[in-house]
Design a protein around this motif. Sequence first.
Motif, PDB file in Angstrom:
ATOM      1  N   LEU A 288       0.752  -1.160  -0.069  1.00  0.00           N
ATOM      2  CA  LEU A 288       0.111   0.016  -0.097  1.00  0.00           C
ATOM      3  C   LEU A 288       1.073   1.306  -0.017  1.00  0.00           C
ATOM      4  O   LEU A 288       0.382   2.402  -0.718  1.00  0.00           O
ATOM      5  CB  LEU A 288      -0.836  -0.002   1.073  1.00  0.00           C
ATOM      6  CG  LEU A 288      -1.792  -1.242   1.370  1.00  0.00           C
ATOM      7  CD1 LEU A 288      -2.596  -0.989   2.678  1.00  0.00           C
ATOM      8  CD2 LEU A 288      -2.807  -1.408   0.209  1.00  0.00           C
ATOM      9  N   ALA A 289       1.978   0.939   0.738  1.00  0.00           N
ATOM     10  CA  ALA A 289       3.003   2.385   0.779  1.00  0.00           C
ATOM     11  C   ALA A 289       4.043   1.892   1.241  1.00  0.00           C
ATOM     12  O   ALA A 289       4.213   0.903   1.857  1.00  0.00           O
ATOM     13  CB  ALA A 289       2.381   3.411   1.591  1.00  0.00           C
ATOM     14  N   GLU A 290       5.355   2.593   0.903  1.00  0.00           N
ATOM     15  CA  GLU A 290       6.624   2.118   1.294  1.00  0.00           C
ATOM     16  C   GLU A 290       7.592   3.216   1.393  1.00  0.00           C
ATOM     17  O   GLU A 290       7.776   4.198   0.578  1.00  0.00           O
ATOM     18  CB  GLU A 290       7.279   0.942   0.135  1.00  0.00           C
ATOM     19  CG  GLU A 290       8.627   0.726   0.477  1.00  0.00           C
ATOM     20  CD  GLU A 290       9.198  -0.748  -0.454  1.00  0.00           C
ATOM     21  OE1 GLU A 290       8.359  -0.821  -1.227  1.00  0.00           O
ATOM     22  OE2 GLU A 290      10.057  -1.390  -0.050  1.00  0.00           O
ATOM     23  N   ASN A 291       8.297   3.239   2.409  1.00  0.00           N
ATOM     24  CA  ASN A 291       9.502   4.414   2.641  1.00  0.00           C
ATOM     25  C   ASN A 291      10.282   4.112   3.982  1.00  0.00           C
ATOM     26  O   ASN A 291      10.064   3.281   4.660  1.00  0.00           O
ATOM     27  CB  ASN A 291       8.524   5.580   3.135  1.00  0.00           C
ATOM     28  CG  ASN A 291       9.368   7.087   2.917  1.00  0.00           C
ATOM     29  OD1 ASN A 291      10.201   7.073   1.775  1.00  0.00           O
ATOM     30  ND2 ASN A 291       8.707   8.316   3.065  1.00  0.00           N
ATOM     31  N   HIS A 292      11.613   4.348   3.589  1.00  0.00           N
ATOM     32  CA  HIS A 292      12.676   4.278   4.493  1.00  0.00           C
ATOM     33  C   HIS A 292      12.706   2.768   4.708  1.00  0.00           C
ATOM     34  O   HIS A 292      12.796   2.518   5.927  1.00  0.00           O
ATOM     35  CB  HIS A 292      12.343   5.119   5.948  1.00  0.00           C
ATOM     36  CG  HIS A 292      12.688   6.510   5.570  1.00  0.00           C
ATOM     37  ND1 HIS A 292      11.588   7.401   5.633  1.00  0.00           N
ATOM     38  CD2 HIS A 292      13.772   7.543   5.164  1.00  0.00           C
ATOM     39  CE1 HIS A 292      12.009   8.768   5.440  1.00  0.00           C
ATOM     40  NE2 HIS A 292      13.465   8.554   5.358  1.00  0.00           N
TER      41      HIS A 292
ATOM     42  N   LYS B  81      10.121   0.833   5.205  1.00  0.00           N
ATOM     43  CA  LYS B  81       9.018   0.363   6.125  1.00  0.00           C
ATOM     44  C   LYS B  81       7.881   0.350   4.875  1.00  0.00           C
ATOM     45  O   LYS B  81       7.794   1.184   4.343  1.00  0.00           O
ATOM     46  CB  LYS B  81       8.679   1.331   7.251  1.00  0.00           C
ATOM     47  CG  LYS B  81       9.716   1.198   8.309  1.00  0.00           C
ATOM     48  CD  LYS B  81       9.589   2.496   9.081  1.00  0.00           C
ATOM     49  CE  LYS B  81      11.077   2.431  10.091  1.00  0.00           C
ATOM     50  NZ  LYS B  81      11.315   3.718  10.718  1.00  0.00           N
ATOM     51  N   ARG B  82       6.955  -0.827   5.368  1.00  0.00           N
ATOM     52  CA  ARG B  82       5.892  -0.824   4.065  1.00  0.00           C
ATOM     53  C   ARG B  82       4.700  -1.184   5.019  1.00  0.00           C
ATOM     54  O   ARG B  82       4.705  -1.829   5.909  1.00  0.00           O
ATOM     55  CB  ARG B  82       6.294  -2.042   3.318  1.00  0.00           C
ATOM     56  CG  ARG B  82       7.654  -1.897   2.757  1.00  0.00           C
ATOM     57  CD  ARG B  82       7.666  -3.350   1.640  1.00  0.00           C
ATOM     58  NE  ARG B  82       7.214  -4.465   1.872  1.00  0.00           N
ATOM     59  CZ  ARG B  82       7.074  -5.228   1.103  1.00  0.00           C
ATOM     60  NH1 ARG B  82       7.188  -5.193  -0.267  1.00  0.00           N
ATOM     61  NH2 ARG B  82       6.749  -6.665   1.484  1.00  0.00           N
ATOM     62  N   LEU B  83       3.582  -0.624   4.217  1.00  0.00           N
ATOM     63  CA  LEU B  83       2.230  -1.172   4.974  1.00  0.00           C
ATOM     64  C   LEU B  83       1.813  -2.090   3.810  1.00  0.00           C
ATOM     65  O   LEU B  83       1.578  -1.621   2.631  1.00  0.00           O
ATOM     66  CB  LEU B  83       1.158   0.063   5.097  1.00  0.00           C
ATOM     67  CG  LEU B  83       0.113  -0.181   5.779  1.00  0.00           C
ATOM     68  CD1 LEU B  83       0.383  -0.566   7.239  1.00  0.00           C
ATOM     69  CD2 LEU B  83      -1.088   1.071   5.796  1.00  0.00           C
TER      70      LEU B  83
ATOM     71  N   PHE C  27       2.125  -4.135   9.052  1.00  0.00           N
ATOM     72  CA  PHE C  27       3.468  -3.233   8.831  1.00  0.00           C
ATOM     73  C   PHE C  27       4.540  -4.031   8.669  1.00  0.00           C
ATOM     74  O   PHE C  27       4.918  -5.053   9.691  1.00  0.00           O
ATOM     75  CB  PHE C  27       3.516  -2.540  10.298  1.00  0.00           C
ATOM     76  CG  PHE C  27       4.555  -1.271  10.361  1.00  0.00           C
ATOM     77  CD1 PHE C  27       5.095  -0.356   9.503  1.00  0.00           C
ATOM     78  CD2 PHE C  27       5.558  -1.850  11.672  1.00  0.00           C
ATOM     79  CE1 PHE C  27       5.968   0.235   9.516  1.00  0.00           C
ATOM     80  CE2 PHE C  27       6.697  -0.920  11.592  1.00  0.00           C
ATOM     81  CZ  PHE C  27       7.031  -0.150  10.732  1.00  0.00           C
TER      82      PHE C  27
END
Lengths: 188, 188
Positions: free
Chosen positions: B16-20, B22-24, B43
């Motif tokens: 759903l999202a990814e940054n640094h 870390k992903r949802l 998470f």
Amino acid sequence: MNKARNWAKAGSPIVLAENHGKRLVDQSYTNPLSGKDIIYTIFDASIISVIIFGLTTEEDVVAIKQFRPGAGEVIIELPGGNRNKNESLIEAARRELTEETGYTASEIIPMPNKLWIDPVACTPYIYSFLALGCHENVDPRHDENETIETLTIPLSYWMDMIYDGEISDMKTIAITLLATSRLSQRRR
Amino acid sequence: MNKARNWAKAGSPIVLAENHGKRLVDQSYTNPLSGKDIIYTIFDASIISVIIFGLTTEEDVVAIKQFRPGAGEVIIELPGGNRNKNESLIEAARRELTEETGYTASEIIPMPNKLWIDPVACTPYIYSFLALGCHENVDPRHDENETIETLTIPLSYWMDMIYDGEISDMKTIAITLLATSRLSQRRR
């Protein structure tokens, strides 16, 4: 020194994604030493949970065993769950203990710690309770997706399971320490 | 009964999202009792961390204090961090202890538990170590965003801080139980 000060939020969180009440957000904070803003990616969920260390009248720990999707395996844990709206923490603890395990406590004692599951990157936290005189008196109430087994494990064997690495749930181990210390205080 | 079986993944995770790092993600699992697929929002972070319970030669606990963005406040914790590539867990434990606190251990003992920070909704887990004979011998090496204070706290006072609710980091409390039990085993 006193380097360890609180940092101020720099602006509102940017929501990267949201589903089932769980969000991945970017939150900026200002480092008070450098004055620089730093972006942190955080797992955010507006959840307050209660976890219960229940002991039966025979001094067995009341635990549950179920598949957990974060771990991707079957995990032994203390029972607990999320607080409902308009419910006190202690009401939530009584309700979750009975719904998940079928056990009811004769006494429930709040423990002082607000426990962060991961203060580095996650916003959820939990409160814990010691439940004494637990006795089975109703059928557990599970929703259709829950495949929970209730276990009752003698306290000394439970401690061995922790020391031997058979318990892998962090909250379960942390709350066992809080509960057993509270128990030995009461017995002094 | 045997309701608590492992569930099989139904397909790949949907990011759903990814940054640094870390992903949802949404991950479907098949409930083996009902045969139904259920989507869980999780998470996910490909992080393996090591956390160290260090005791000095004077039996003080080596702890750190710093602002943590998940909690949004200053937190007292045991030192630790992420394993680097091509590094063993015990090498990571030695490195993180020294980098974060400036202390070096004369002996490091792995503890058996793989600890899930939240098996319900988070994939990260940690390994823990007992470090004995810790002594200060270098300056801590912090990156520019770290504002860490090192604390050394007598073990009995440390336990009181846990029982009184002054320690709110779950991993720190869980690993204290594992470490103190290991210590008393060694002394038998």
